[in-house]
Design a protein around this motif. Structure first.
Motif: not given
Length: 173
Positions: A115-122
């Motif tokens: 979840k954190l990595a997905l948020q970090g894409l932005g």
């Protein structure tokens, strides 16, 4: 099924070996980056803007990959003072519960890290301009490897000399 599990264990052995080399290389990289930063700041009055950020990013990978290596070699902390007084069946139960707890933690690492990595894409880091997902990816990667190894340990495919000595009551002084 057993053949697949044994192949998975040997593949994980290779992955852990790669992790060990990555940690060594990252440690050398941190030493070089920080040394260069100290040298240029003190002697040349020049600041390498990305050095601190890069050192922190490398350190994050060292921490999570080292955590996975510690799980592989079963070198996490144990309190043997009280457990040494428990009968063998109790030590077996404690070791099993310990593995279940580590399995739960690895699932948390996978889930929250993903979840954190997905948020970090932005978002990107200010100086290196790397997406934050690159840094956050260390958590689920280490979590997946830990999860697989602990699962193999629970099903008694991956053996641990430390756990065996612990269960048998052979405590290092």
């Amino acid at each position: 099924m057993i053949k697949f599990a044994k192949k998975l264990d040997s593949l994980l052995g290779i992955v852990f070996h790669v992790f060990e080399w990555i940690v060594r290389l990252l440690l050398v990289a941190i030493i070089l980056v920080v040394s260069a930063q100290v040298f240029t700041r003190n002697l040349l009055s020049y600041n390498i803007r990305w050095a601190d950020e890069a050192a922190i990013d490398l350190f994050v990978y060292i921490v999570f990959f080292s955590l996975a290596i510690a799980v592989r070699y079963d070198i996490h902390l144990r309190v043997e003072l009280f457990v040494s007084r428990i009968p063998k069946r109790g030590r077996i139960a404690i070791e099993f519960l310990n593995n279940l707890f580590l399995l739960f933690l690895s699932i948390l690492m996978i889930y929250s890290g993903y979840k954190l990595a997905l948020q970090g894409l932005g978002s990107v880091q200010p100086t290196t301009r790397l997406p934050n997902a690159v840094i956050y990816a260390a958590t689920p990667i280490a979590g997946i490897v830990c999860f697989l190894h602990i699962l193999l340990r629970i099903f008694n495919i991956a053996k641990s000399d430390t756990a065996t000595r612990y269960i048998e009551g052979v405590f290092d002084e």
